[in-house]
Design a protein around this motif. Structure first.
Motif, PDB file in Angstrom:
ATOM      1  N   PHE A   1       0.935  -1.202   0.016  1.00  0.00           N
ATOM      2  CA  PHE A   1      -0.118  -0.121   0.090  1.00  0.00           C
ATOM      3  C   PHE A   1       0.811   1.282   0.100  1.00  0.00           C
ATOM      4  CE2 PHE A   1      -2.056  -3.620   2.113  1.00  0.00           C
ATOM      5  CZ  PHE A   1      -3.272  -3.708   1.224  1.00  0.00           C
ATOM      6  N   TYR A   2       0.854   1.897  -1.124  1.00  0.00           N
ATOM      7  CA  TYR A   2       1.788   2.841  -1.515  1.00  0.00           C
ATOM      8  C   TYR A   2       1.262   4.330  -1.570  1.00  0.00           C
ATOM      9  CZ  TYR A   2       5.915   4.903  -3.790  1.00  0.00           C
ATOM     10  OH  TYR A   2       6.947   5.860  -4.536  1.00  0.00           O
ATOM     11  N   GLY A   3       1.561   5.281  -0.604  1.00  0.00           N
ATOM     12  CA  GLY A   3       0.962   6.639  -0.630  1.00  0.00           C
ATOM     13  C   GLY A   3       1.839   7.651  -1.264  1.00  0.00           C
ATOM     14  N   ASN A   4       1.379   8.504  -1.894  1.00  0.00           N
ATOM     15  CA  ASN A   4       2.048   9.758  -2.566  1.00  0.00           C
ATOM     16  C   ASN A   4       0.926  10.895  -2.770  1.00  0.00           C
ATOM     17  OD1 ASN A   4       4.784   9.060  -3.758  1.00  0.00           O
ATOM     18  ND2 ASN A   4       3.592   7.221  -4.203  1.00  0.00           N
ATOM     19  N   ARG A   5       1.367  11.916  -2.759  1.00  0.00           N
ATOM     20  CA  ARG A   5       0.400  13.347  -3.139  1.00  0.00           C
ATOM     21  C   ARG A   5      -0.348  13.198  -4.613  1.00  0.00           C
ATOM     22  NH1 ARG A   5       4.183  18.324  -1.501  1.00  0.00           N
ATOM     23  NH2 ARG A   5       5.592  17.230  -3.088  1.00  0.00           N
ATOM     24  N   THR A   6       0.475  12.701  -5.507  1.00  0.00           N
ATOM     25  CA  THR A   6      -0.088  12.560  -6.886  1.00  0.00           C
ATOM     26  C   THR A   6       0.459  11.613  -7.439  1.00  0.00           C
ATOM     27  OG1 THR A   6       1.352  14.152  -7.867  1.00  0.00           O
ATOM     28  CG2 THR A   6      -0.710  15.208  -6.957  1.00  0.00           C
ATOM     29  N   LYS A   7      -0.040  11.227  -8.637  1.00  0.00           N
ATOM     30  CA  LYS A   7       0.217   9.981  -9.381  1.00  0.00           C
ATOM     31  C   LYS A   7       1.446  10.527 -10.324  1.00  0.00           C
ATOM     32  CE  LYS A   7      -4.402   8.655 -10.773  1.00  0.00           C
ATOM     33  NZ  LYS A   7      -5.165   7.994 -12.086  1.00  0.00           N
ATOM     34  N   LYS A   8       1.974  11.667 -10.332  1.00  0.00           N
ATOM     35  CA  LYS A   8       3.021  12.113 -11.229  1.00  0.00           C
ATOM     36  C   LYS A   8       4.450  12.024  -9.903  1.00  0.00           C
ATOM     37  CE  LYS A   8       1.337  15.414 -14.423  1.00  0.00           C
ATOM     38  NZ  LYS A   8       1.343  16.813 -14.889  1.00  0.00           N
ATOM     39  N   GLU A   9       4.086  11.823  -8.750  1.00  0.00           N
ATOM     40  CA  GLU A   9       5.151  11.900  -7.842  1.00  0.00           C
ATOM     41  C   GLU A   9       5.331  10.467  -7.252  1.00  0.00           C
ATOM     42  OE1 GLU A   9       4.969  14.733  -4.713  1.00  0.00           O
ATOM     43  OE2 GLU A   9       3.309  15.764  -5.818  1.00  0.00           O
ATOM     44  N   VAL A  10       4.845   9.269  -7.879  1.00  0.00           N
ATOM     45  CA  VAL A  10       5.023   7.794  -7.496  1.00  0.00           C
ATOM     46  C   VAL A  10       6.482   7.542  -8.236  1.00  0.00           C
ATOM     47  CG1 VAL A  10       4.198   5.662  -7.875  1.00  0.00           C
ATOM     48  CG2 VAL A  10       2.558   7.396  -7.572  1.00  0.00           C
ATOM     49  N   ALA A  11       7.321   7.341  -7.328  1.00  0.00           N
ATOM     50  CA  ALA A  11       8.582   6.815  -7.715  1.00  0.00           C
ATOM     51  C   ALA A  11       8.583   5.410  -7.688  1.00  0.00           C
ATOM     52  CB  ALA A  11       9.703   7.127  -6.587  1.00  0.00           C
ATOM     53  N   PHE A  12       9.567   4.815  -9.036  1.00  0.00           N
ATOM     54  CA  PHE A  12       9.668   3.631  -9.053  1.00  0.00           C
ATOM     55  C   PHE A  12       8.448   2.768  -9.750  1.00  0.00           C
ATOM     56  CE2 PHE A  12      13.113   4.774  -6.248  1.00  0.00           C
ATOM     57  CZ  PHE A  12      14.184   4.272  -6.850  1.00  0.00           C
ATOM     58  N   LYS A  13       7.448   3.616 -10.051  1.00  0.00           N
ATOM     59  CA  LYS A  13       6.392   3.103 -10.669  1.00  0.00           C
ATOM     60  C   LYS A  13       6.422   1.865 -11.794  1.00  0.00           C
ATOM     61  CE  LYS A  13       1.740   2.812 -11.139  1.00  0.00           C
ATOM     62  NZ  LYS A  13       1.007   3.911 -11.834  1.00  0.00           N
TER      63      LYS A  13
END
Length: 374
Positions: free
Chosen positions: A155-167
């Motif tokens: 379960f991986y939390g970020n502020r926005t989709k563009k900020e997801v590292a290692f997607k």
């Protein structure tokens, strides 16, 4: 992981060549270092560990800790790094390092690790916030490759989709291990059309995840997936760790099976202190630090040892103040303390007299400790 102050113990560094540098998002990037054959044994590491980078900037030598995203079988050191500001050490690295450069990299260390159990059926749940994905990714790759009976939920939390590292790397793992890895993304500042996946990862989200995602277990119709959880991994900011760890505990996971790694200074206890201690006044403290001898007096024992020494402006090493990082590890040579729950020391180390100053309540009129562990 990014510690603020080094331990008093000596850290071994070697010069490693930068083999790859990649921008991941607007404010995150990765660095990959080659491990020469003659240093292979020194860089034998476990999933979840970290290294320290030593780098010269504007006439100063800076040291920072960063968790590895690489798994042991990959035989390289790969780091995921977030740039918090233009003045940050991370931005200095990003702007100045080029492929082919040599950087002083410490030998791996850290205890955000799991004992391998390749012959058991296990269920492991992981929670990551932002760049906290780095040691979790190392664990995912390692477990999926070496434990063929273990299933994982991230379960991986970020502020926005563009900020997801290692997607991309995460999605490739899902495609390769579709029956053993399940990933759910959460966004605190972006609407995705489903309230479950909007907002921060916290205790409330854990309850929803348990009730809506970790429900019926295909391997056991009489129980839920959550009932089968053997270990929980959490990495991110302090408030997130505190909220999620307590939620997991209150939903039945033993504290010894909840493992966490902190990415910034955090001055609170992860779990509430459930014990009262007798009041002791005018405590004499002698301690050794960086080959210097110090003496002081504590007014009482209402505040833990590390925090009291910091209030008195002593240069005691610390990072989390929460029993996670081990930066304030020392040896109790005289006196008595109560060591509260911690995520770092083993029972054997505790029995040998090692304590964490940040989790120690003094219980004698005089104590003597040694921060110089070498």
């Amino acid at each position: 992981m990014e510690n603020l102050v080094p331990k008093a113990r000596q850290i071994e560094f070697h010069r490693l060549k930068l083999a790859k540098k990649q921008e991941l998002t607007k404010n995150t990037f990765s660095l990959e270092f080659e491990i020469p054959s003659e240093l292979a044994s020194q860089y034998d590491f476990e999933a979840g560990q970290y290294v320290t980078l030593k780098f010269a900037s504007e006439g100063k030598i800076i040291q920072k800790d960063f968790s590895m995203t690489s798994a042991p079988f990959e035989k390289v050191i790969t780091l995921g790094i977030k740039i918090n500001s233009e003045e940050s050490f991370a931005n200095t690295l990003f702007q100045n390092l080029k492929v082919g450069d040599e950087v002083e990299v410490s030998e791996p260390r850290g205890r955000f690790t799991l004992i391998a159990k390749p012959h058991e059926f296990r269920t492991i749940v992981a929670f990551a916030g932002g760049i906290g994905i780095t040691p979790i990714l190392s664990h995912l790759k390692n477990i999926l490759r070496t434990e063929h009976r273990t299933r994982l939920f991230l379960f991986y939390g970020n502020r926005t989709k563009k900020e997801v590292a290692f997607k991309q790397e995460l999605e490739e793992l899902v495609q390769k291990y579709p029956d053993r890895l399940e990933i759910h993304y959460f966004y605190s500042q972006e609407k995705v059309g489903n309230g479950l996946f909007e907002g921060r990862l916290d205790a409330k989200k854990v309850a929803l995840i348990i009730n809506q995602i970790l429900q019926l277990d295909d391997t056991d119709e009489e129980s839920t997936i959550w009932d089968a959880v053997d270990a929980v991994l959490i990495c991110g900011k302090g408030e997130m760790i505190k909220s999620i760890a307590n939620a997991c505990y209150h939903h039945g996971i033993l504290k010894k099976n909840i493992h966490f790694e902190l990415f910034e200074e955090f001055n609170e206890d992860i779990y509430p202190i459930e014990k009262e201690f007798p009041l002791i006044n005018d405590i004499s403290v002698d301690f050794k630090l960086f080959n210097n001898e110090y003496s002081t007096t504590l007014k009482d024992n209402k505040i833990k040892l590390l925090q009291q020494l910091l209030i008195q402006k002593f240069p005691v090493p610390y990072s989390c103040k929460s029993g996670i990082c081990g930066s304030c590890e020392c040896i109790l040579e005289e006196g008595k303390v109560e060591l509260l729950e911690n995520e770092y020391l083993t029972k054997k180390e505790e029995a040998s007299g090692r304590i964490l100053a940040c989790m120690s309540v003094v219980l004698s009129k005089k104590i003597k400790v040694n921060f110089d562990l070498n």
